[in-house]
Design an enzyme around this catalytic site. Sequence first.
Site, PDB file in Angstrom:
ATOM      1  NE  ARG A  49      48.084  36.892  44.944  1.00  0.00           N
ATOM      2  CZ  ARG A  49      49.032  37.700  44.479  1.00  0.00           C
ATOM      3  NH1 ARG A  49      49.441  38.729  45.209  1.00  0.00           N
ATOM      4  NH2 ARG A  49      49.591  37.478  43.294  1.00  0.00           N
TER       5      ARG A  49
ATOM      6  CE  LYS B 283      52.029  34.972  45.139  1.00  0.00           C
ATOM      7  NZ  LYS B 283      51.480  34.643  43.821  1.00  0.00           N
TER       8      LYS B 283
ATOM      9  CG  HIS C  95      40.716  35.035  43.754  1.00  0.00           C
ATOM     10  ND1 HIS C  95      41.743  35.350  44.615  1.00  0.00           N
ATOM     11  CD2 HIS C  95      41.304  34.762  42.564  1.00  0.00           C
ATOM     12  CE1 HIS C  95      42.896  35.245  43.969  1.00  0.00           C
ATOM     13  NE2 HIS C  95      42.656  34.900  42.735  1.00  0.00           N
TER      14      HIS C  95
ATOM     15  NE  ARG D 146      44.484  38.522  42.593  1.00  0.00           N
ATOM     16  CZ  ARG D 146      45.600  39.267  42.642  1.00  0.00           C
ATOM     17  NH1 ARG D 146      45.593  40.410  43.305  1.00  0.00           N
ATOM     18  NH2 ARG D 146      46.691  38.859  42.043  1.00  0.00           N
TER      19      ARG D 146
ATOM     20  CG  HIS E 162      49.117  38.645  37.884  1.00  0.00           C
ATOM     21  ND1 HIS E 162      48.035  38.869  37.054  1.00  0.00           N
ATOM     22  CD2 HIS E 162      48.620  37.975  38.956  1.00  0.00           C
ATOM     23  CE1 HIS E 162      46.949  38.369  37.597  1.00  0.00           C
ATOM     24  NE2 HIS E 162      47.282  37.825  38.752  1.00  0.00           N
TER      25      HIS E 162
ATOM     26  CE1 TYR F 253      40.731  38.722  36.059  1.00  0.00           C
ATOM     27  CE2 TYR F 253      43.087  39.117  35.909  1.00  0.00           C
ATOM     28  CZ  TYR F 253      41.990  38.628  36.599  1.00  0.00           C
ATOM     29  OH  TYR F 253      42.159  38.047  37.829  1.00  0.00           O
TER      30      TYR F 253
END
Length: 298
Positions: free
Chosen positions: A148, A172, A242, A245, A268, A277
């Site tokens: 990101r 995260k 993005h 990405r 993820h 995707y």
Amino acid sequence: MNDSDVIAIFTKYLHDDKHASDNTLSSYIRDIRQLSAYLETECGCDIVNAEEEDILGYIDHLRSIGKSVATVSRSIASIKGLYTHLVINRYMKENPSLKLVPEKNQQKLPEILTDEEINLLLSQPHPIDAKGYRDKAMLELLYATGIRVSELINLDVDDVNIESGVIRCASKGRERFIPMYEEAVQALDNYLVLVRPQMVALPDERALFVNVSGDRMSRQGFWKIIKYYTKSAGIEKDITPHTLRHSFAAHLLENGADIHAIQEMLGHSDISSTQVYSNLVKKQLMETYNRAHPKAHN
């Protein structure tokens, strides 16, 4: 004014002025809480400091994780309603949601670049000065790893292992190690050795990528870089950080990579976020088939 204050103000407005039903109020506030969480995690900002690019990126994110047309449209309505109220009541000067438009038809899949467009974009920065070396390294690294933009600008020098061709990305509360292809490693090594020492404002600066003032690159600064090179490449698609990405994930999947490996590299937590995707690659295969197969035109 923090996001809790903003949500309280919007809740009062929906209840007292708009007389929204309990279900509508609950849905709108849930949308705003989700926006707040995204802005904090992905952009490092709050609602009142978000910019147009951040809001557009959020809607792109909702589409990329497979949210329905109805969900995206309602989120757009919630966000536009919030920002309109904040601007009218002078909590903010500018409305960053003006370019949002409701979904009109079937769910949009995330837009990606073709191999040719990727190569064209990556060839735009010319490593003849400090900015060229830096920009080349940033674009190559972003496409090589699929991280990101918030993760890109938060990288420190210690997060890079040139010898192993790997970066460490902590986000995260999780840590992941992502490999890079040789050209990206070389571009990053050139930047680190040849220009970064002269660009940093202070010798002990740990930020990997810095701006012309020698401080850590900002989200807004990198957005401008992407827009500049998109224009110079003559690419008409509306490219955001993005987009690279998305392109990273779709191109890996298209070339046979395991979806769980892609999930790990993207960071993820839920495989469903990565599976979008698969739909994108299937759509592209169908378009290629219909365009190229001689019987498909009959």
